[in-house]
Design an enzyme around this catalytic site. Structure first.
Site, PDB file in Angstrom:
ATOM      1  N   ARG A  48      -7.354   8.397   9.455  1.00  0.00           N
ATOM      2  CA  ARG A  48      -6.097   7.846   8.952  1.00  0.00           C
ATOM      3  C   ARG A  48      -5.820   8.358   7.552  1.00  0.00           C
ATOM      4  O   ARG A  48      -4.678   8.695   7.215  1.00  0.00           O
ATOM      5  CB  ARG A  48      -6.139   6.311   8.959  1.00  0.00           C
ATOM      6  N   CYS A  80      -5.907  -0.361   1.646  1.00  0.00           N
ATOM      7  CA  CYS A  80      -6.206   0.005   3.038  1.00  0.00           C
ATOM      8  C   CYS A  80      -4.878   0.076   3.766  1.00  0.00           C
ATOM      9  O   CYS A  80      -3.904   0.585   3.219  1.00  0.00           O
ATOM     10  CB  CYS A  80      -7.170  -0.992   3.673  1.00  0.00           C
TER      11      CYS A  80
END
Length: 278
Positions: free
Chosen positions: A178, A237
């Site tokens: 990611r 995050c």
């Protein structure tokens, strides 16, 4: 004082007259991960534990501020009072493991002004491995008197996160694929904040979900250029949940850090913000 408590230590504390308040924050990100947090609580929880909902009580409604923005302090206050928490209560939070939701609760409760908050290291899985009892009984504790005082921990917005990325150390706690923009299963844009360092939070724990020891964590972070004496450290995050787990690991390693609560899910709401994939 350590922010973590082992299952054996908690069992011993709960046997004492002045035992800590236990808060259940079992939670799943998506239905693909199995039953939701409330369903898990109903099926099995630690004796005396009251369930607090991460999505509804430890975060605000999703929107421009990200998928898990800061909660309304009054909502946090009401949830803790329902659990029987006073200003001077000792609180232990846990989830099913590996403590992603529990770390978010640890951070939110401290942000709201509660001083003594710890996480059950390894969560329910560690409790069961220790032989700890569980129940389906739902307690009705006497209402607590806790008053929320938000702002007790530093919070980053997008501008502050960008500044730390250029002048300090901004840590991206998501999986490497990611971070690199190779895949993005949740948010509409793939990549990371330019200048951030990738330190997947899953690498902070043992296979059973318990945190690595402090020395090993310090070595890990140091190898990534994350040190206590190298200026400001920020963490993000996808939506500010697993980043709290990274903050807890940094705390154990002796490194103070601030949370970018909106995280990537807020960052990408503004198309003018830069995105990196290398």
């Amino acid at each position: 004082m350590s922010a973590l408590v082992t299952a054996a230590e908690l069992r011993a504390e709960l046997a004492q007259p002045l035992s800590p308040v236990v808060v259940d924050v079992q939670w799943v990100l998506t239905g693909a991960q199995g039953p939701g947090g409330r369903e898990r609580y109903v099926a099995e929880h630690l004796p005396g534990a009251v369930h607090v909902d991460l999505d509804a009580e430890l975060a605000g409604p999703p929107g421009a501020g990200g998928r898990h923005p800061l909660p309304d302090p009054a909502v946090v206050e009401a949830a803790l009072r329902r659990a029987g928490v006073d200003a001077d209560s000792r609180v232990v939070v846990y989830d099913q493991g590996p403590s992603f939701a529990a770390a978010r609760a640890w951070w939110v409760l401290r942000w709201a002004g509660l001083q003594d908050v710890r996480v059950l290291d390894g969560g329910m899985a560690a409790w069961l491995a220790e032989g700890g009892p569980t129940t389906t009984d739902v307690p009705q504790p006497e209402a607590g008197s806790f008053t929320a005082r938000p702002g007790s921990l530093p919070v980053l917005d997008a501008d502050a996160a960008a500044k730390i990325a250029s002048a300090g150390t901004l840590v991206d706690a998501r999986a490497s694929e990611r971070f690199a923009g190779r895949t993005e299963p949740i948010d509409p844009v793939a990549g990371h904040i330019p200048g951030a360092v990738n330190a997947p939070t899953t690498d902070n724990a043992l296979p059973d979900g318990r945190f690595l020891d402090a020395g090993t964590l310090r070595q890990r972070f140091s190898a990534l250029g994350i040190r206590a004496d190298d200026g400001d450290v920020g963490v993000y995050c996808g939506s500010g949940v697993t980043a709290a787990h990274e903050l807890l690991a940094l705390h154990k390693a002796g490194i103070d850090a601030a949370l970018y609560v909106g995280s990537w899910s807020e960052w990408v709401t503004d198309p003018g913000r830069p995105v990196a994939t290398a």
